[in-house]
Design an enzyme around this catalytic site. Structure first.
Site, PDB file in Angstrom:
ATOM      1  N   CYS A   9       0.830  -1.191   0.000  1.00 35.07           N
ATOM      2  CA  CYS A   9       0.000   0.000   0.000  1.00 35.07           C
ATOM      3  C   CYS A   9       0.866   1.242   0.000  1.00 35.07           C
ATOM      4  O   CYS A   9       2.095   1.172  -0.055  1.00 35.07           O
ATOM      5  CB  CYS A   9      -0.907   0.008   1.229  1.00 35.07           C
ATOM      6  SG  CYS A   9      -1.907  -1.489   1.434  1.00 35.07           S
ATOM      7  N   ASN A  48       1.902  -0.434   5.406  1.00 34.94           N
ATOM      8  CA  ASN A  48       2.304  -0.824   4.062  1.00 34.94           C
ATOM      9  C   ASN A  48       3.188  -2.056   4.169  1.00 34.94           C
ATOM     10  O   ASN A  48       4.248  -2.003   4.786  1.00 34.94           O
ATOM     11  CB  ASN A  48       3.074   0.326   3.392  1.00 34.94           C
ATOM     12  CG  ASN A  48       3.740  -0.098   2.094  1.00 34.94           C
ATOM     13  OD1 ASN A  48       3.272  -1.003   1.411  1.00 34.94           O
ATOM     14  ND2 ASN A  48       4.834   0.570   1.750  1.00 34.94           N
TER      15      ASN A  48
END
Length: 633
Positions: free
Chosen positions: A2, A75
């Site tokens: 991400c 992430n």
């Protein structure tokens, strides 16, 4: 995988502007095309872009604990999240999703910042603890996932990429001359620098705590090379196989299709071999090649694909397609980045994303098991390290400097260049392997080509001295282990992992690296040096243990990797672009360099006198980056 971003204003009354956080978040859409989210509370804002890999239904972020006192943007992937989740549930924590992100939240509640010791994976995250009014941010052990940050008069701003921070009106673009100085020698801007002053990268294996408008950064893990494990080659090979197979198995967890990059080298071949053993369906493999035979790896990749019956896909990079892609690369990296292999990684990721969302790769094999030829070449430099400095820094360079320049002697006299090279090696710190054997800008070249202002700005800074600090800090006895440590902390996170992250994320593709598994890195570090290099044979034990599984021409071939014919490109295909960008009166790099030095370098290369291909490429990327970003010193 991400994109994350956020800000914490110093003034508690300064409420986060929704449109500012949205701008920071939206420029990361390539990292997360499957969704976006934001958390704003007074002076704190967290933003997230999602690439859905695990828990496709309930994995939205930002994500909180039960009473919403803790919020996180994350992430990466936590490979041991099922086991960690079970342990946390036994301790009384209640989960409402099946995502690995929630595991971090509850692990923080249970262990505080020590939760990092329990996380096995690749990650960068930022966690806001509203009760303590504290921001806790961290980056994974090897530096797979990026984290940029800055602290200015308005507050603290962070993001997965530089472009996200630059959306905030308080963040300024001012080139850091020291970062640029290191880029010219290393071809990348090393951690903790960024190309801009006052914007930094959180180093790998570090975490950051922001509280009461001040922040602290601490290392939470390190690689140790001592004491050495007392083990036979057969025992070590058996344990390595177990660790690597488990590392690959962990990285096959996914709710979306996955495959593998296949270069034809031993590292990616091992990964594909283990995937073939573990998967019930044919592995999807992806390779890139050139029309230049000397740089084409496709025949080797095909040999592995045929052996394991993979579903194989290939792509050929041509000079025309390469020239078209330069602006896209500049936008993806945000900083000057001159590893020419970024081209094929970009196209490889583009090809791969048409078929899968996750791709395993062989990153890390060279830095953990001594795969680069310079590791055995270093042995020839060690005698220099024992000589007095007045010999290595004075007498030898002075003697060789009296040899005529290559422009005054026949091109065929290669021994002259050999002596010139020897003099440069003698002047370079033996502690900086990549500087010594790389073909980029030496300290002398930089001083010769810099203009007066740039020389004064970087006075007292040397790239080999910067790397030597890590060499000296290593918990290791041998020269080789200290060099491996230096590369693990610098070249790997600064170059190879940046290239892999930005090029795959440009196409919303997740890359996973089994050879950077924590257990594998720790075990290989403590193996005796003789199991890594024997004579000129690199990755000795890795090659030996795959005798029955890999074809001889794969197992025994020298290190190549994704090499690009940049020397030929700079002579022919890019000649007009180089003329327009580097030799024009309007060239931006003349803010730093003497024009006559650049002209001389280009002429020598195009006439075949000296191979300046990589240096010219480094300058070309710098010029393109400068024009694209409209930056001023």
């Amino acid at each position: 995988m991400c994109g994350i971003c956020g800000l914490v204003y110093s003034d508690l009354q300064h409420k986060v502007e929704t449109h500012v956080l949205d701008k920071m978040n939206n420029v990361l859409s390539h990292r997360g095309p499957d969704g976006d989210g934001a958390y704003i509370r007074d002076n704190v804002g967290l933003g997230h872009r999602r690439l859905a890999i695990i828990d496709l239904v309930t994995g939205e972020q930002p994500l909180s604990n039960e009473d919403e006192s803790i919020w996180i943007v994350f992430n990466g992937e936590i490979y041991n999240f099922p086991e960690l989740r079970s342990s946390l549930q036994s301790a009384g924590h209640a989960f409402r999703t099946n995502t690995d992100t929630e595991v971090i939240v509850h692990a923080y509640e249970e262990y505080g910042t020590n939760c990092l010791e329990h996380l096995d994976g690749m990650f960068s995250f930022a966690l806001w603890d509203d009760r303590e009014k504290t921001l806790f941010a961290a980056r994974d052990r090897m530096g797979k996932k990026p984290f940029y940050y800055t602290r200015n008069s308005e507050g603290f701003v962070f993001g997965s990429e530089l472009k996200s921070l630059l959306q905030h009106p308080s963040v300024k673009k001012e080139i850091d001359p020291v970062a640029l100085h290191h880029y010219l020698t290393l071809q990348y801007v090393p951690d903790p620098y960024s190309i801009y002053k006052d914007i930094f990268k959180l180093p790998s294996a570090h975490f950051l705590i922001l509280k009461d408008n001040t922040y602290q950064i601490r290392r939470y893990w390190d690689v140790v090379y001592q004491p050495k494990i007392q083990i036979s080659e057969n025992e070590a090979a058996e344990e390595l196989h177990r660790i690597l197979k488990q590392a690959v198995k962990k990285r096959l967890i996914s709710d979306v299709p996955l495959g593998a990059f296949l270069s034809g080298g031993i590292d990616s071949s091992i990964v594909v071999t283990l995937m073939a053993e573990l998967c019930t369906e044919p592995v999807k493999t992806f390779s890139i090649g050139f029309n230049y035979e000397a740089f084409n790896e496709l025949p080797y990749a095909r040999a592995i694909a045929e052996k394991w019956g993979t579903e194989h896909h290939e792509f050929i990079v041509t000079p025309e397609s390469m020239a078209d892609i330069i602006p896209k690369l500049i936008r993806s990296f945000d900083e000057p980045f001159a590893d020419s292999c970024a081209f094929q990684t970009y196209y490889l990721a583009q090809l791969t994303r048409q078929h899968v969302t996750v791709a395993l790769n062989g990153d890390g094999g060279d830095e953990t098991f001594a795969g680069y030829p310079r590791y055995w070449l270093d042995r020839y430099v060690r005698p220099y390290a024992a000589l007095p400095r007045f010999i290595t820094q004075g007498i030898i360079p002075e003697m060789v400097s009296r040899i005529p320049e290559p422009s005054d002697i026949p091109v065929e006299a290669n021994w002259i260049m050999g002596l010139k090279r020897l003099a440069q090696v003698a002047k370079t710190s033996p502690k900086a392997s990549i500087v010594r054997w790389g073909s980029y800008f030496s300290e002398d070249m930089k001083q010769e080509c810099f203009n007066d202002e740039m020389r004064s700005l970087v006075e007292g800074h040397q790239s080999d001295a910067f790397l030597a600090e890590f060499f000296d800090r290593a918990y290791a006895d041998s020269f080789l282990d200290r060099t491996l440590y230096t590369d693990l902390l610098n070249y790997l996170p600064g170059n190879n992992l940046v290239k892999m992250d930005r090029m795959t994320m440009a196409h919303s593709l997740e890359a996973r690296s089994p050879l950077l598994d924590k257990e594998y890195v720790e075990f290989s570090a403590r193996l005796p040096e003789k199991m890594k290099i024997k004579g000129r044979r690199t990755k000795y034990l890795l090659r030996k243990m795959w005798t029955d599984s890999l074809p001889d021409n794969i197992r025994d071939r020298n290190k190549r990797g994704f090499a690009a014919p940049v020397e030929e490109w700079c002579k022919k295909d890019l000649r007009d672009l180089i003329q327009d960008r580097l030799l024009s009166p309007s060239s931006k790099i003349y803010n730093f360099f003497r024009p006559d030095c650049i002209q001389h370098m280009v002429n020598e290369h195009q006439k075949g006198r000296i191979n300046h291909g990589r240096r010219i490429w480094t300058l070309l990327i710098l010029e393109e980056w400068y024009r694209n970003n409209n930056s001023e010193v």
